[in-house]
Motif scaffolding. Sequence first.
Motif, PDB file in Angstrom:
ATOM      1  N   ARG A  60      54.921  12.445 132.491  1.00 41.07           N
ATOM      2  CA  ARG A  60      55.570  12.809 131.239  1.00 41.07           C
ATOM      3  C   ARG A  60      54.838  13.989 130.610  1.00 41.07           C
ATOM      4  NH1 ARG A  60      55.632   7.922 127.496  1.00 41.07           N
ATOM      5  NH2 ARG A  60      53.400   8.105 127.852  1.00 41.07           N
ATOM      6  N   MET A  61      55.500  14.589 129.643  1.00 38.30           N
ATOM      7  CA  MET A  61      54.879  15.701 128.964  1.00 38.30           C
ATOM      8  C   MET A  61      55.289  15.659 127.496  1.00 38.30           C
ATOM      9  SD  MET A  61      54.855  19.549 130.249  1.00 38.30           S
ATOM     10  CE  MET A  61      53.940  19.037 131.669  1.00 38.30           C
ATOM     11  N   ALA A  62      54.376  16.066 126.626  1.00 41.55           N
ATOM     12  CA  ALA A  62      54.680  16.020 125.198  1.00 41.55           C
ATOM     13  C   ALA A  62      55.685  17.113 124.836  1.00 41.55           C
ATOM     14  CB  ALA A  62      53.397  16.203 124.397  1.00 41.55           C
ATOM     15  N   TYR A  63      56.597  16.749 123.961  1.00 41.51           N
ATOM     16  CA  TYR A  63      57.576  17.709 123.459  1.00 41.51           C
ATOM     17  C   TYR A  63      57.568  17.604 121.945  1.00 41.51           C
ATOM     18  CZ  TYR A  63      62.108  19.493 121.991  1.00 41.51           C
ATOM     19  OH  TYR A  63      63.092  20.176 121.333  1.00 41.51           O
ATOM     20  N   PHE A  81      42.624  17.166 125.925  1.00 45.88           N
ATOM     21  CA  PHE A  81      42.910  18.159 126.970  1.00 45.88           C
ATOM     22  C   PHE A  81      43.220  19.525 126.353  1.00 45.88           C
ATOM     23  CE2 PHE A  81      44.054  13.862 128.261  1.00 45.88           C
ATOM     24  CZ  PHE A  81      43.167  13.697 129.320  1.00 45.88           C
ATOM     25  N   HIS A  82      42.993  19.657 125.051  1.00 42.27           N
ATOM     26  CA  HIS A  82      43.261  20.909 124.327  1.00 42.27           C
ATOM     27  C   HIS A  82      44.664  21.417 124.640  1.00 42.27           C
ATOM     28  CE1 HIS A  82      39.006  20.592 123.677  1.00 42.27           C
ATOM     29  NE2 HIS A  82      38.788  20.658 124.980  1.00 42.27           N
ATOM     30  N   ALA A  83      45.627  20.499 124.650  1.00 42.78           N
ATOM     31  CA  ALA A  83      46.970  20.868 125.106  1.00 42.78           C
ATOM     32  C   ALA A  83      47.936  21.075 123.942  1.00 42.78           C
ATOM     33  CB  ALA A  83      47.513  19.783 126.039  1.00 42.78           C
ATOM     34  N   THR A  88      52.563  23.298 119.042  1.00 47.55           N
ATOM     35  CA  THR A  88      52.966  23.907 120.315  1.00 47.55           C
ATOM     36  C   THR A  88      52.199  23.243 121.453  1.00 47.55           C
ATOM     37  OG1 THR A  88      53.319  25.979 119.164  1.00 47.55           O
ATOM     38  CG2 THR A  88      53.199  26.090 121.565  1.00 47.55           C
ATOM     39  N   VAL A  89      52.956  22.766 122.451  1.00 45.23           N
ATOM     40  CA  VAL A  89      52.342  22.089 123.593  1.00 45.23           C
ATOM     41  C   VAL A  89      52.132  23.106 124.712  1.00 45.23           C
ATOM     42  CG1 VAL A  89      52.614  20.264 125.312  1.00 45.23           C
ATOM     43  CG2 VAL A  89      53.504  19.940 122.991  1.00 45.23           C
ATOM     44  N   ARG A  90      50.909  23.154 125.236  1.00 48.84           N
ATOM     45  CA  ARG A  90      50.665  23.993 126.414  1.00 48.84           C
ATOM     46  C   ARG A  90      50.869  23.104 127.635  1.00 48.84           C
ATOM     47  NH1 ARG A  90      45.844  26.295 129.661  1.00 48.84           N
ATOM     48  NH2 ARG A  90      46.656  28.327 130.232  1.00 48.84           N
ATOM     49  N   SER A  91      52.006  23.308 128.299  1.00 48.55           N
ATOM     50  CA  SER A  91      52.407  22.358 129.343  1.00 48.55           C
ATOM     51  C   SER A  91      51.393  22.301 130.494  1.00 48.55           C
ATOM     52  CB  SER A  91      53.798  22.690 129.864  1.00 48.55           C
ATOM     53  OG  SER A  91      53.812  23.996 130.377  1.00 48.55           O
ATOM     54  N   LEU A  92      50.734  23.427 130.795  1.00 45.15           N
ATOM     55  CA  LEU A  92      49.767  23.424 131.899  1.00 45.15           C
ATOM     56  C   LEU A  92      48.573  22.527 131.618  1.00 45.15           C
ATOM     57  CD1 LEU A  92      49.685  27.153 132.918  1.00 45.15           C
ATOM     58  CD2 LEU A  92      50.182  25.251 134.444  1.00 45.15           C
ATOM     59  N   SER A  93      48.258  22.344 130.332  1.00 47.39           N
ATOM     60  CA  SER A  93      47.096  21.532 129.983  1.00 47.39           C
ATOM     61  C   SER A  93      47.461  20.082 129.704  1.00 47.39           C
ATOM     62  CB  SER A  93      46.400  22.112 128.750  1.00 47.39           C
ATOM     63  OG  SER A  93      46.069  23.461 128.964  1.00 47.39           O
TER      64      SER A  93
ATOM     65  N   VAL B 221      51.461  30.531 140.554  1.00 46.73           N
ATOM     66  CA  VAL B 221      50.580  29.801 139.635  1.00 46.73           C
ATOM     67  C   VAL B 221      49.787  30.779 138.773  1.00 46.73           C
ATOM     68  CG1 VAL B 221      48.642  28.218 139.436  1.00 46.73           C
ATOM     69  CG2 VAL B 221      50.357  27.845 141.188  1.00 46.73           C
ATOM     70  N   LEU B 222      49.265  31.841 139.389  1.00 47.18           N
ATOM     71  CA  LEU B 222      48.465  32.813 138.631  1.00 47.18           C
ATOM     72  C   LEU B 222      49.328  33.512 137.583  1.00 47.18           C
ATOM     73  CD1 LEU B 222      46.342  34.215 141.590  1.00 47.18           C
ATOM     74  CD2 LEU B 222      45.518  32.769 139.714  1.00 47.18           C
ATOM     75  N   ASP B 223      50.602  33.774 137.909  1.00 47.57           N
ATOM     76  CA  ASP B 223      51.537  34.327 136.916  1.00 47.57           C
ATOM     77  C   ASP B 223      51.632  33.391 135.723  1.00 47.57           C
ATOM     78  OD1 ASP B 223      52.249  36.660 138.085  1.00 47.57           O
ATOM     79  OD2 ASP B 223      54.228  36.005 138.782  1.00 47.57           O
ATOM     80  N   THR B 224      51.800  32.107 136.020  1.00 46.85           N
ATOM     81  CA  THR B 224      51.938  31.109 134.957  1.00 46.85           C
ATOM     82  C   THR B 224      50.687  31.067 134.087  1.00 46.85           C
ATOM     83  OG1 THR B 224      53.205  29.855 136.566  1.00 46.85           O
ATOM     84  CG2 THR B 224      52.660  28.726 134.536  1.00 46.85           C
ATOM     85  N   LEU B 225      49.537  31.214 134.724  1.00 48.81           N
ATOM     86  CA  LEU B 225      48.266  31.181 133.985  1.00 48.81           C
ATOM     87  C   LEU B 225      47.957  32.517 133.310  1.00 48.81           C
ATOM     88  CD1 LEU B 225      45.924  29.344 136.538  1.00 48.81           C
ATOM     89  CD2 LEU B 225      46.723  28.447 134.347  1.00 48.81           C
TER      90      LEU B 225
END
Lengths: 286, 302
Positions: A60-63, A81-83, A88-93, B221-225
């Motif tokens: 899951r991911m926060a929205y 996770f500093h996300a 604003t949610v940073r999806s990668l984190s 992935v690097l683009d995304t980052l």
Amino acid sequence: MTKLVVLSGKGGTGKTTVSAALATHWRGEVLCVDTDVDAANLHLVLQPTFGPEVPFVGGRMAYCDETRCSGCGRCTALCRFHAIAAGTVRSLSCEGCGLCALACPEQALQMIDHVGGYWSVGTADCGTVLGARLLPGAGNSGKLVSLLKEEATRLAKEQQVRWLLCDGPPGTGCPTMAALAGNDALLAVAEPSASGLHDLCRLLDLAAHFGISAYACINKADLAPAFAAQVSDECMRRRVPLLAKIPYDPEVGACARRGEPVVDRGDSPAAAALATLASRLAEIDL
Amino acid sequence: MGMSAALTPTVRSNIVKLCVVSGKGGTGKTTLSVGLACALAEAQGTAVTLLDCDVEEPNAHLYLQLGTLVKREISVLVPVWDPKDCTACGACKRACDFGALALFGDHLEIFAEHCHSCGACLYACPQQALMEVPRSVGRLQKGTVAGVELIWGELTVGEPRSVPVIEAVLEATQADTPVIIDGPPGTSCALIAAADGADAALVVTEPTLFGLHDLTAVLDVLDTLEVPAAVVINKANDEDSGIRALCRARGVPVLLEIPFDRQLAERGAEAVPLNRIDPAWGAQLVRLWEMLQSHEAGGKTP
């Protein structure tokens, strides 16, 4: 049915080359699954025609519903996770833990299912091939590996094939553990180098941790004979049968450039060693 | 992959932190990272920090004759419960998204290896019956040789989660020296953890269909980052399986080619750094670093 997983610890030792060769040898009596979902390559050699892709919900991911957010900052303070910052949610984190949604006094945050990749079933000359692709930066690859293996086991039982062959990821972490679990045997593809030996030991430790019987082969064995001897000694010490020494053969690289199984090149020394490996594995009661 | 123009990486003029990645394993990340760190320290007389973030299979230390090693445990926080305060309400179990908690009657079972240390269970517990304790998942080691400080993490065999170990390695340096990160293979969470926040990434690829396929994935992935990328082709030969065409199309410069050579492969197997196999390679690697400082590392999606 015998479930065999091909792993290496170190990357680039030849897992996919060996897996593709075994699959080609066992054509008609094998089902293959590529569990290196980060960098799936088996399909480049076996060239299956894939059916429709099925989305994989990795977690899951926060929205954040910005119209509800009061900007209190509680989520930011709690997220480890500093996300999340300023709604604003940073999806990668985002780890998908849901703590922010639990804590938000305005119920502005919701957890939504997150598609982390796709998987599909394909048909190749050798038989059925399952593959997947993880979306860039998606997590939970271990969960995708487990899902793929479940589907592969179901299909292999249905097809009553002799082999369920699993081409695995490098490393020892989550996806490798998921790939290793539940197999009848591990085939470790070792590389004769300082790094290859170090990583082989970690992999064999992991197999011992899971109680899975291990077999080994050495790829490019003649490239560094001194290290090949050390790998061989290490296998002996651990009572891991060394089933083949595959010589360095430029034909293997040429096949990887063209996307062909090396076994189809009858005159190549590596192909001959791989053929021996396939018949030895078939002779052993794994 | 449709990336918005706003996400296109911009040119950064001063690269201090470089992450070496590959997608596919075994293309030569460690050979290149160690070679680059040694060559830079030697040529510029400056200290260089090398972080081995391939924590599932750390190998950089095999290439270096390090002096005294500093070692410490790497831990994550996991919950423990106090049966005296627990009312077995199940709030913690419901809050855990990772299957790390199970309630059997009034007994709480904690599967620590599944825990992501998010703290949701502690937050959810109305009785404050949970607290956190450190649990070792790996170890961190440091050693120095000839101006190169190597810091590496090693995930304990049997532990699934490499990210906390990678983060510990990244946090273990505050050096204002050049930092070279030997990254993990793949394109998932381990790579993100290692490459996020780097000034640039150097993608080591090989001219095979496997190399091409995984190079594409890693550039995505690097683009995304938003980390700008440059490419090194290792084991290069006349055929290139479309690597150069891909790099041209994506605006990613190819800064170095290392030809396939049996002697390089043999010495590499012995874990000899590239600059020691032949000093000419040392000079090439220093030039590579200089090119990274001036070159437009790219990563545009066509």
